[in-house]
Design a protein around this motif. Structure first.
Motif, PDB file in Angstrom:
ATOM      1  N   ARG A 137      -1.321   3.906  15.352  1.00  0.00           N
ATOM      2  CA  ARG A 137      -1.293   2.497  15.755  1.00  0.00           C
ATOM      3  C   ARG A 137      -1.688   1.600  14.587  1.00  0.00           C
ATOM      4  NH1 ARG A 137      -4.817   4.511  20.605  1.00  0.00           N
ATOM      5  NH2 ARG A 137      -3.208   5.271  22.063  1.00  0.00           N
ATOM      6  N   ALA A 138      -2.693   2.037  13.830  1.00  0.00           N
ATOM      7  CA  ALA A 138      -3.153   1.249  12.683  1.00  0.00           C
ATOM      8  C   ALA A 138      -2.042   1.091  11.657  1.00  0.00           C
ATOM      9  CB  ALA A 138      -4.374   1.913  12.056  1.00  0.00           C
ATOM     10  N   ILE A 139      -1.340   2.177  11.375  1.00  0.00           N
ATOM     11  CA  ILE A 139      -0.252   2.104  10.396  1.00  0.00           C
ATOM     12  C   ILE A 139       0.853   1.176  10.892  1.00  0.00           C
ATOM     13  CG2 ILE A 139       1.575   3.465   9.290  1.00  0.00           C
ATOM     14  CD1 ILE A 139      -0.431   5.768   9.100  1.00  0.00           C
TER      15      ILE A 139
ATOM     16  N   ASP B 249     -10.474   2.884  11.042  1.00  0.00           N
ATOM     17  CA  ASP B 249     -11.852   3.383  10.932  1.00  0.00           C
ATOM     18  C   ASP B 249     -12.251   4.167  12.188  1.00  0.00           C
ATOM     19  OD1 ASP B 249     -12.040   2.228   8.452  1.00  0.00           O
ATOM     20  OD2 ASP B 249     -13.058   0.413   9.178  1.00  0.00           O
ATOM     21  N   LYS B 250     -11.814   3.670  13.340  1.00  0.00           N
ATOM     22  CA  LYS B 250     -12.115   4.352  14.602  1.00  0.00           C
ATOM     23  C   LYS B 250     -11.499   5.748  14.627  1.00  0.00           C
ATOM     24  CE  LYS B 250     -11.389   3.876  19.604  1.00  0.00           C
ATOM     25  NZ  LYS B 250     -10.723   3.051  20.660  1.00  0.00           N
ATOM     26  N   ALA B 251     -10.335   5.880  14.003  1.00  0.00           N
ATOM     27  CA  ALA B 251      -9.639   7.175  13.957  1.00  0.00           C
ATOM     28  C   ALA B 251     -10.247   8.123  12.938  1.00  0.00           C
ATOM     29  CB  ALA B 251      -8.163   6.961  13.654  1.00  0.00           C
ATOM     30  N   GLY B 252     -11.161   7.625  12.115  1.00  0.00           N
ATOM     31  CA  GLY B 252     -11.786   8.470  11.106  1.00  0.00           C
ATOM     32  C   GLY B 252     -11.112   8.424   9.757  1.00  0.00           C
ATOM     33  N   GLY B 253     -10.205   7.449   9.571  1.00  0.00           N
ATOM     34  CA  GLY B 253      -9.540   7.299   8.285  1.00  0.00           C
ATOM     35  C   GLY B 253      -8.498   8.375   8.033  1.00  0.00           C
TER      36      GLY B 253
ATOM     37  N   GLU C  20      -7.574  11.568   5.125  1.00  0.00           N
ATOM     38  CA  GLU C  20      -7.978  12.348   3.959  1.00  0.00           C
ATOM     39  C   GLU C  20      -6.754  12.956   3.270  1.00  0.00           C
ATOM     40  OE1 GLU C  20     -10.996  12.641   2.681  1.00  0.00           O
ATOM     41  OE2 GLU C  20     -11.895  11.403   4.261  1.00  0.00           O
ATOM     42  N   GLY C  21      -6.798  12.994   1.954  1.00  0.00           N
ATOM     43  CA  GLY C  21      -5.726  13.626   1.202  1.00  0.00           C
ATOM     44  C   GLY C  21      -4.673  12.644   0.742  1.00  0.00           C
ATOM     45  N   THR C  22      -3.572  13.173   0.250  1.00  0.00           N
ATOM     46  CA  THR C  22      -2.466  12.356  -0.244  1.00  0.00           C
ATOM     47  C   THR C  22      -1.504  12.058   0.893  1.00  0.00           C
ATOM     48  OG1 THR C  22      -2.612  13.329  -2.450  1.00  0.00           O
ATOM     49  CG2 THR C  22      -0.533  12.253  -1.867  1.00  0.00           C
ATOM     50  N   LEU C  23      -1.167  10.788   1.044  1.00  0.00           N
ATOM     51  CA  LEU C  23      -0.191  10.379   2.055  1.00  0.00           C
ATOM     52  C   LEU C  23       1.190  10.390   1.408  1.00  0.00           C
ATOM     53  CD1 LEU C  23       0.208   9.318   4.975  1.00  0.00           C
ATOM     54  CD2 LEU C  23       0.115   7.010   4.013  1.00  0.00           C
ATOM     55  N   GLU C  24       2.055  11.283   1.869  1.00  0.00           N
ATOM     56  CA  GLU C  24       3.413  11.388   1.332  1.00  0.00           C
ATOM     57  C   GLU C  24       4.374  10.646   2.256  1.00  0.00           C
ATOM     58  OE1 GLU C  24       4.521  15.386   0.043  1.00  0.00           O
ATOM     59  OE2 GLU C  24       2.427  15.973   0.330  1.00  0.00           O
ATOM     60  N   LEU C  25       5.206   9.785   1.667  1.00  0.00           N
ATOM     61  CA  LEU C  25       6.178   8.995   2.428  1.00  0.00           C
ATOM     62  C   LEU C  25       7.580   9.481   2.097  1.00  0.00           C
ATOM     63  CD1 LEU C  25       4.634   5.429   1.907  1.00  0.00           C
ATOM     64  CD2 LEU C  25       4.389   6.920   3.903  1.00  0.00           C
ATOM     65  N   TYR C  26       8.338   9.846   3.120  1.00  0.00           N
ATOM     66  CA  TYR C  26       9.652  10.454   2.946  1.00  0.00           C
ATOM     67  C   TYR C  26      10.781   9.489   3.323  1.00  0.00           C
ATOM     68  CZ  TYR C  26       7.418  15.044   2.478  1.00  0.00           C
ATOM     69  OH  TYR C  26       6.656  16.110   2.041  1.00  0.00           O
ATOM     70  N   PHE C  27      11.846   9.500   2.517  1.00  0.00           N
ATOM     71  CA  PHE C  27      13.040   8.709   2.812  1.00  0.00           C
ATOM     72  C   PHE C  27      14.190   9.285   1.999  1.00  0.00           C
ATOM     73  CE2 PHE C  27      10.500   6.826  -0.518  1.00  0.00           C
ATOM     74  CZ  PHE C  27      11.398   6.511  -1.536  1.00  0.00           C
ATOM     75  N   SER C  28      15.414   8.959   2.388  1.00  0.00           N
ATOM     76  CA  SER C  28      16.581   9.483   1.670  1.00  0.00           C
ATOM     77  C   SER C  28      17.033   8.482   0.616  1.00  0.00           C
ATOM     78  CB  SER C  28      17.724   9.773   2.645  1.00  0.00           C
ATOM     79  OG  SER C  28      18.443   8.589   2.949  1.00  0.00           O
ATOM     80  N   ASN C  29      17.986   8.918  -0.194  1.00  0.00           N
ATOM     81  CA  ASN C  29      18.520   8.050  -1.246  1.00  0.00           C
ATOM     82  C   ASN C  29      19.790   7.329  -0.823  1.00  0.00           C
ATOM     83  OD1 ASN C  29      20.368  10.128  -1.201  1.00  0.00           O
ATOM     84  ND2 ASN C  29      20.414  10.433  -3.422  1.00  0.00           N
TER      85      ASN C  29
ATOM     86  N   ARG D  80      -2.491   0.638   0.998  1.00  0.00           N
ATOM     87  CA  ARG D  80      -3.552   0.640  -0.012  1.00  0.00           C
ATOM     88  C   ARG D  80      -4.488  -0.555   0.159  1.00  0.00           C
ATOM     89  NH1 ARG D  80       0.968   1.679  -3.553  1.00  0.00           N
ATOM     90  NH2 ARG D  80       1.054   3.876  -4.191  1.00  0.00           N
ATOM     91  N   ASP D  81      -3.875  -1.743   0.269  1.00  0.00           N
ATOM     92  CA  ASP D  81      -4.664  -2.977   0.270  1.00  0.00           C
ATOM     93  C   ASP D  81      -5.458  -3.175   1.548  1.00  0.00           C
ATOM     94  OD1 ASP D  81      -3.534  -3.435  -2.190  1.00  0.00           O
ATOM     95  OD2 ASP D  81      -2.054  -4.888  -1.460  1.00  0.00           O
ATOM     96  N   ASN D  82      -4.874  -2.783   2.699  1.00  0.00           N
ATOM     97  CA  ASN D  82      -5.491  -3.111   3.977  1.00  0.00           C
ATOM     98  C   ASN D  82      -6.217  -1.949   4.654  1.00  0.00           C
ATOM     99  OD1 ASN D  82      -4.565  -5.933   4.211  1.00  0.00           O
ATOM    100  ND2 ASN D  82      -2.521  -5.023   4.288  1.00  0.00           N
ATOM    101  N   LEU D  83      -5.786  -0.723   4.370  1.00  0.00           N
ATOM    102  CA  LEU D  83      -6.444   0.428   4.980  1.00  0.00           C
ATOM    103  C   LEU D  83      -7.223   1.254   3.970  1.00  0.00           C
ATOM    104  CD1 LEU D  83      -3.729   1.719   7.506  1.00  0.00           C
ATOM    105  CD2 LEU D  83      -5.568   0.047   7.871  1.00  0.00           C
ATOM    106  N   GLY D  84      -6.993   1.010   2.685  1.00  0.00           N
ATOM    107  CA  GLY D  84      -7.739   1.718   1.658  1.00  0.00           C
ATOM    108  C   GLY D  84      -7.211   3.105   1.346  1.00  0.00           C
TER     109      GLY D  84
END
Length: 523
Positions: A303-305, A358-362, A364-373, A390-394
């Motif tokens: 929901r946060a995303i 923050d309620k969800a516990g943030g 951890e790790g690298t967030l990978e975003l997938y899309f096609s070309n 990055r700016d709003n959720l850290g």
């Protein structure tokens, strides 16, 4: 509802109206990304449908208003919405001169529905009685049957189809490309059939599929159906870059392009004038989550995303304000769409998003975003989303995974993605069931999301003959999917294409039928 990376522009010369050849041979060219398959039952890619829809005549097709009307069928009828009698028009032929009969459809459907054959559109046959016996839940178990018990060939031109439950939208389902017939020659060698399909439609293959280059179709002289071509053929040219395709369109070496890159749209509107193609579409973009990865199990994270995505800002920055920010899981042209059904969960609100994060516990790790070309815009809006995360959720560790369009859906089917991924759905037919069951149903979705209540509501709606009552049930199911947000609705597409001076009567529908190639005239 989707091109292997090439080093640069394909450099294909015009084979049709977009060059000197078009004036003499009556053919034209159209551009798109590389299809994954040409066997109707083995793909759900719109790029494949571009070709398949002209090679094959299904029993039913969609008219321009999205209504199911007979094509290869004389009639499709039922008294109880469960047992359907289908009459096939006599006298039709495949491109190899085999007759098109009721058995041609039964054979194709049985092959598609048989689990071990691994067809990409297998689950589109799940409404038919006997599907379960051909697709055991235990992947290691042997199927109990290799044909659909609900499909009976009554005579040469008659099928009786029994469904698991009453399903009033079955005639609409019959318009889907997977329900195309197959000749006996195709069943004998399915690999060759995928490379060079033998259809029953207004066009036939002209030579082999030239992978990552082009697919040439010519008018089938033995065609007796209602879609007789007004041209002599179409060559579908494959592009790994939409910008390159647009450059070819503007240069006159490509005749039709259904999707012009958004950054080029202001220029294209001026350059093409009345040859600029625009209109509302049934295609909607989503951001899906791999819930089989426990890092994404918490609904508040999802929901946060969703709430940190500035849909309106992206629409203006990437799509020149032409797209429609999502307020529902359904596009507005689909019956059952409700304005603001998604409410605050689809509204940009960074502060509230951070609270939920923050309620969800943030994360951890690298967030990978997938899309096609397939389109440059995918990378553009993914960068904007990444910046907001990055700016709003850290979330600082973010990496992009750009995958060739021809490999993208196979990657998702294999569940190889390790982070949120771009997903879209192009209307197969105008029904909320088409979106909700195929994209969120427990047996169909790519997220690994399961909701018994959602599935029960969809099943009840499918059994309901009264369409208004059915829509109410679909809406209740939609509310569950919105609340849990396993996949985020982003925006509905607007058609933005164009065509050359050398062709006319160019129509692109908002459904799987896409470009009506047979109606295009060549000057």
């Amino acid at each position: 509802m989707a091109a292997v990376v090439l080093a640069a522009s394909l450099g294909l010369s015009a084979c049709g109206g977009g060059g000197d050849a078009g004036a003499s041979d009556g053919t034209f060219t159209a551009g798109h990304s590389e299809p994954d398959h040409l066997m109707p039952a083995n793909t759900t890619s719109s790029y494949s449908f571009d070709v398949i829809s002209e090679l094959f005549d299904n029993l039913m097709t969609l008219d321009r208003e999205g209504r199911a009307v007979p094509l290869a069928a004389e009639s499709v009828a039922s008294d109880d919405q469960k047992v359907w009698t289908i009459k096939v028009k006599p006298g039709q032929k495949f491109h190899n001169d085999e007759p098109v009969t009721a058995q041609s459809f039964a054979d194709a459907w049985n092959y598609a529905a048989y689990g071990p054959n691994g067809m990409g559109a297998n689950d589109y046959f799940s409404h038919i009685e006997g599907y379960g016996a051909m697709n055991p839940e235990d992947e290691n178990a042997e199927p109990e049957a290799d044909t659909l018990s609900g499909v009976e060939v009554v005579d040469e031109n008659t099928l009786e189809v029994t469904l698991n439950h009453p399903f009033s939208q079955f005639p609409l389902l019959l318009t889907y490309p997977a329900y195309a017939p197959m000749p006996k020659a195709g069943l004998k060698d399915t690999k060759a059939f995928d490379e060079r399909p033998i259809g029953n439609g207004p066009y036939m293959m002209d030579g082999e599929w030239e992978r990552n280059k082009q697919i040439k179709l010519v008018a089938f002289p033995g065609y007796t159906g209602p879609r007789k071509p007004k041209n002599k053929g179409v060559t579908w040219k494959s592009y790994s870059s939409a910008d390159t395709a647009y450059t070819d369109l503007r240069a006159g070496s490509l005749d039709v392009l259904q999707t012009i890159p958004s950054g080029k749209v202001p220029e294209a509107e001026k350059v093409f004038g009345d040859r600029f193609i625009t209109g509302e579409m049934g295609t909607i973009d989503y951001l899906g989550f791999p819930l089989f990865d426990k890092r994404f199990a918490e609904p508040d994270l999802r929901r946060a995303i969703s709430m940190v995505i500035d849909r309106e800002g992206i629409n203006k920055a990437v799509y020149n304000g032409a797209y429609f920010p999502a307020d529902s899981l359904l596009p507005s042209i689909i019956p059952g769409h409700r304005d603001n059904a998604c409410g605050e969960l689809c509204t940009y609100n960074p502060a509230k998003a951070k609270e939920l994060f923050d309620k969800a516990g943030g994360f951890e790790g690298t967030l990978e975003l997938y899309f096609s070309n397939a389109q440059p815009t995918y990378a553009q809006w993914m960068r904007i989303v990444a910046n907001s995360l990055r700016d709003n959720l850290g979330i600082q560790k973010i990496e992009f995974r750009q995958v060739p369009a021809s490999d993208y859906f196979s990657m998702l089917r294999a569940r190889e993605e390790k982070g949120p991924y771009r997903q879209n759905w192009e209307a197969d037919y105008p029904s909320p069931q088409n979106y909700l069951e195929n994209m969120w149903g427990s047996d169909n979705n790519r997220m690994g999301w399961k909701s018994e209540e959602f599935d029960e509501l969809i099943a009840e709606a499918n059994r309901t003959a009264d369409q208004q009552k059915a829509i109410g049930l679909y809406n209740r199911a939609e509310d569950i999917a919105i609340e849990e947000m396993p996949m985020i609705p982003l925006w509905t597409w607007a058609r933005q294409g164009g065509h050359s001076d050398d062709v006319g009567n160019v129509t692109v529908t908002p459904y799987a039928t896409g470009l009506l190639a047979h109606e295009v005239t060549v000057k």
